[in-house]
Design a protein around this motif. Structure first.
Motif, PDB file in Angstrom:
ATOM      1  N   GLY A  65       0.817  -1.218   0.000  1.00 23.38           N
ATOM      2  CA  GLY A  65       0.000   0.000   0.000  1.00 23.38           C
ATOM      3  C   GLY A  65       0.844   1.258   0.000  1.00 23.38           C
ATOM      4  O   GLY A  65       0.462   2.271   0.608  1.00 23.38           O
ATOM      5  N   PHE A  66       2.003   1.227  -0.669  1.00 25.49           N
ATOM      6  CA  PHE A  66       2.948   2.346  -0.654  1.00 25.49           C
ATOM      7  C   PHE A  66       2.301   3.645  -1.136  1.00 25.49           C
ATOM      8  O   PHE A  66       1.583   3.666  -2.136  1.00 25.49           O
ATOM      9  CB  PHE A  66       4.156   2.008  -1.526  1.00 25.49           C
ATOM     10  CG  PHE A  66       5.132   3.147  -1.669  1.00 25.49           C
ATOM     11  CD1 PHE A  66       6.008   3.444  -0.644  1.00 25.49           C
ATOM     12  CD2 PHE A  66       5.158   3.922  -2.823  1.00 25.49           C
ATOM     13  CE1 PHE A  66       6.910   4.495  -0.763  1.00 25.49           C
ATOM     14  CE2 PHE A  66       6.056   4.970  -2.947  1.00 25.49           C
ATOM     15  CZ  PHE A  66       6.927   5.259  -1.917  1.00 25.49           C
ATOM     16  N   ASP A  67       2.589   4.738  -0.417  1.00 29.55           N
ATOM     17  CA  ASP A  67       2.083   6.076  -0.755  1.00 29.55           C
ATOM     18  C   ASP A  67       3.245   7.060  -0.622  1.00 29.55           C
ATOM     19  O   ASP A  67       3.685   7.377   0.478  1.00 29.55           O
ATOM     20  CB  ASP A  67       0.947   6.472   0.187  1.00 29.55           C
ATOM     21  CG  ASP A  67       0.294   7.797  -0.204  1.00 29.55           C
ATOM     22  OD1 ASP A  67       0.993   8.685  -0.733  1.00 29.55           O
ATOM     23  OD2 ASP A  67      -0.920   7.946   0.020  1.00 29.55           O
ATOM     24  N   ARG A  68       3.770   7.506  -1.752  1.00 27.10           N
ATOM     25  CA  ARG A  68       4.943   8.388  -1.742  1.00 27.10           C
ATOM     26  C   ARG A  68       4.689   9.661  -0.944  1.00 27.10           C
ATOM     27  O   ARG A  68       5.497  10.075  -0.126  1.00 27.10           O
ATOM     28  CB  ARG A  68       5.326   8.752  -3.181  1.00 27.10           C
ATOM     29  CG  ARG A  68       6.513   9.733  -3.269  1.00 27.10           C
ATOM     30  CD  ARG A  68       6.653  10.278  -4.678  1.00 27.10           C
ATOM     31  NE  ARG A  68       7.110   9.257  -5.593  1.00 27.10           N
ATOM     32  CZ  ARG A  68       8.389   9.045  -5.913  1.00 27.10           C
ATOM     33  NH1 ARG A  68       9.335   9.792  -5.359  1.00 27.10           N
ATOM     34  NH2 ARG A  68       8.721   8.108  -6.775  1.00 27.10           N
ATOM     35  N   ARG A  69       3.532  10.308  -1.172  1.00 23.41           N
ATOM     36  CA  ARG A  69       3.254  11.578  -0.512  1.00 23.41           C
ATOM     37  C   ARG A  69       3.158  11.396   1.003  1.00 23.41           C
ATOM     38  O   ARG A  69       3.684  12.208   1.766  1.00 23.41           O
ATOM     39  CB  ARG A  69       1.946  12.144  -1.052  1.00 23.41           C
ATOM     40  CG  ARG A  69       1.586  13.539  -0.566  1.00 23.41           C
ATOM     41  CD  ARG A  69       2.516  14.583  -1.125  1.00 23.41           C
ATOM     42  NE  ARG A  69       3.556  14.964  -0.186  1.00 23.41           N
ATOM     43  CZ  ARG A  69       4.647  15.610  -0.525  1.00 23.41           C
ATOM     44  NH1 ARG A  69       4.885  15.897  -1.774  1.00 23.41           N
ATOM     45  NH2 ARG A  69       5.539  15.946   0.381  1.00 23.41           N
ATOM     46  N   ALA A  70       2.509  10.307   1.405  1.00 22.19           N
ATOM     47  CA  ALA A  70       2.381  10.050   2.844  1.00 22.19           C
ATOM     48  C   ALA A  70       3.743   9.798   3.477  1.00 22.19           C
ATOM     49  O   ALA A  70       4.014  10.251   4.592  1.00 22.19           O
ATOM     50  CB  ALA A  70       1.454   8.858   3.082  1.00 22.19           C
ATOM     51  N   ALA A  71       4.627   9.096   2.747  1.00 25.55           N
ATOM     52  CA  ALA A  71       5.964   8.821   3.278  1.00 25.55           C
ATOM     53  C   ALA A  71       6.764  10.109   3.446  1.00 25.55           C
ATOM     54  O   ALA A  71       7.439  10.316   4.449  1.00 25.55           O
ATOM     55  CB  ALA A  71       6.699   7.845   2.357  1.00 25.55           C
ATOM     56  N   LEU A  72       6.687  10.997   2.465  1.00 21.26           N
ATOM     57  CA  LEU A  72       7.402  12.273   2.557  1.00 21.26           C
ATOM     58  C   LEU A  72       6.827  13.139   3.668  1.00 21.26           C
ATOM     59  O   LEU A  72       7.572  13.782   4.422  1.00 21.26           O
ATOM     60  CB  LEU A  72       7.330  13.009   1.214  1.00 21.26           C
ATOM     61  CG  LEU A  72       8.123  12.383   0.060  1.00 21.26           C
ATOM     62  CD1 LEU A  72       7.808  13.105  -1.242  1.00 21.26           C
ATOM     63  CD2 LEU A  72       9.624  12.427   0.342  1.00 21.26           C
ATOM     64  N   ASP A  73       5.507  13.167   3.786  1.00 20.44           N
ATOM     65  CA  ASP A  73       4.867  13.971   4.835  1.00 20.44           C
ATOM     66  C   ASP A  73       5.218  13.454   6.230  1.00 20.44           C
ATOM     67  O   ASP A  73       5.196  14.209   7.206  1.00 20.44           O
ATOM     68  CB  ASP A  73       3.347  13.972   4.651  1.00 20.44           C
ATOM     69  CG  ASP A  73       2.915  14.764   3.417  1.00 20.44           C
ATOM     70  OD1 ASP A  73       3.739  15.558   2.921  1.00 20.44           O
ATOM     71  OD2 ASP A  73       1.783  14.571   2.960  1.00 20.44           O
ATOM     72  N   ALA A  74       5.554  12.152   6.322  1.00 19.38           N
ATOM     73  CA  ALA A  74       5.925  11.568   7.605  1.00 19.38           C
ATOM     74  C   ALA A  74       7.361  11.901   7.996  1.00 19.38           C
ATOM     75  O   ALA A  74       7.810  11.538   9.083  1.00 19.38           O
ATOM     76  CB  ALA A  74       5.736  10.053   7.574  1.00 19.38           C
TER      77      ALA A  74
END
Length: 357
Positions: free
Chosen positions: A20-29
């Motif tokens: 369920g990878f989410d690039r934007r969520a990873a960067l925001d984290a």
């Protein structure tokens, strides 16, 4: 979460955590963008639609069975990146996923199976940015030429003392010669004056502006301009508005084109692209609104840009790819493709920062 839980998430069956990878969520984290890019690449390899579903399934099964960590899987993809053929990449990936051992063992196998492409060394001279008043020069040239230089700077070394400082002194002696060698760069003195203070001076109220000199004395603004700027040192006086930027340059000879270049270089002392250290004196004059798009050669449309960034600048603001220069509060600022204005803090002594920040 315990440390053991973290290790389980990053190794073992870690591959399935990317489903369920989410690039934007990873960067925001707050994750490292380089790590996020690596995980995005793994997602594309193991979960994104592909023409070879069978090879993708085989690779995923091996990764799970062997218990590869995300770092090991990312290592495999870095080594496979230069391989042009998708079929060859898939074949090599399956071979690497049969590897046993830790990260270093996998790295050694990957290096044997996919040797890195050796880049030819280019002849060049490079200078680092200044740190604590020092710079580093790196020279890559024909080995015979540098062997001659090494011989010249090391032939009179005192073996009882450190060699490097002695070679540096010998090198500088060669560079300067007997006065016929490399000339010393002479910084151009330019007096920066906020517009309200300049208005006082030319209005005849210059005595209200007190300037301190490095010899411990003070003079009024009027005295300084009359004595030092025109009679003794040939300084030039440039005025700047806190919002509009450079206003004018007062000098005995009026050369419009040169005057504009002087003011633009005083406004920003280095190329405004973040982390670029190219000095304004070595930059090109850039039209913020491109000449081809109707931009004029006026002070409010000019900036300094190094040769590289002048060619990389996005002249069309409607289609940003690499970022572009804009004038904000009288000073050139780089705006990223995503719309963020980012200042270059490498040499924060441009006129607008010095006078109004």
């Amino acid at each position: 979460m315990t440390f053991q839980t973290l290790l389980q998430a990053l190794s073992g069956s870690a591959l399935d955590t990317l489903a369920g990878f989410d690039r934007r969520a990873a960067l925001d984290a707050g994750l490292d963008p380089a790590r996020v890019r690596a995980w995005a690449g793994l997602y594309d390899v193991y979960f994104a639609p592909t023409h070879s579903r069978q090879k993708q399934r085989q690779a995923a099964e091996k990764a799970r069975r062997r218990g590869f960590s995300l770092d090991q899987l990312a290592l495999i993809e870095r080594r496979l990146k230069p391989v042009k053929s998708a079929r060859t990449r898939a074949k090599l990936r399956l071979q690497l996923l049969d590897a046993q051992g830790d990260y270093q063992a996998l790295a050694r196998l990957a290096k044997r199976l996919v040797p890195g492409k050796k880049k030819p060394r280019r002849s060049q001279v490079r200078f680092s940015r200044s740190r604590d008043g020092k710079r580093t020069m790196t020279v890559t040239a024909d080995e015979r030429d540098l062997a001659d230089l090494e011989h010249a700077v090391s032939r009179e070394i005192d073996p009882s003392k450190p060699a490097a400082p002695q070679m540096l002194k010998a090198f500088l002696d060669l560079m300067r010669g007997d006065g016929t060698g490399v000339p010393r760069a002479v910084p151009r003195p330019l007096l920066l004056i906020p517009l309200p203070e300049w208005t006082k001076i030319i209005r005849g109220d210059g005595d209200e502006t007190i300037l301190g000199l490095t010899d411990g004395t003070t003079v009024t603004g009027a005295e300084f301009l009359q004595r030092y700027a025109t009679e003794e040192y040939g300084l030039e006086a440039a005025t700047f508005h806190p919002k509009e930027g450079a206003v004018n340059l007062y000098r005995t000879k009026r050369l419009a084109n040169q005057k504009q270049r002087d003011l633009v270089r005083a406004t920003q002392t280095v190329c405004p692209v973040p982390d670029c250290r190219c000095a304004a004196d070595m930059c090109e004059i850039h039209h913020v609104k491109a000449w081809s798009r109707g931009g004029e050669t006026n002070l409010d449309n000019l900036a300094v840009l190094c040769r590289y960034h002048n060619r990389m600048n996005d002249d069309d603001p409607a289609h940003p790819r690499r970022g572009r220069i804009e004038i904000i509060d009288g000073a050139p600022v780089w705006r990223s493709p995503r719309g963020y204005a980012v200042a270059n803090e490498h040499h924060p002594y441009g006129a607008m920062q010095t006078l109004f920040t």
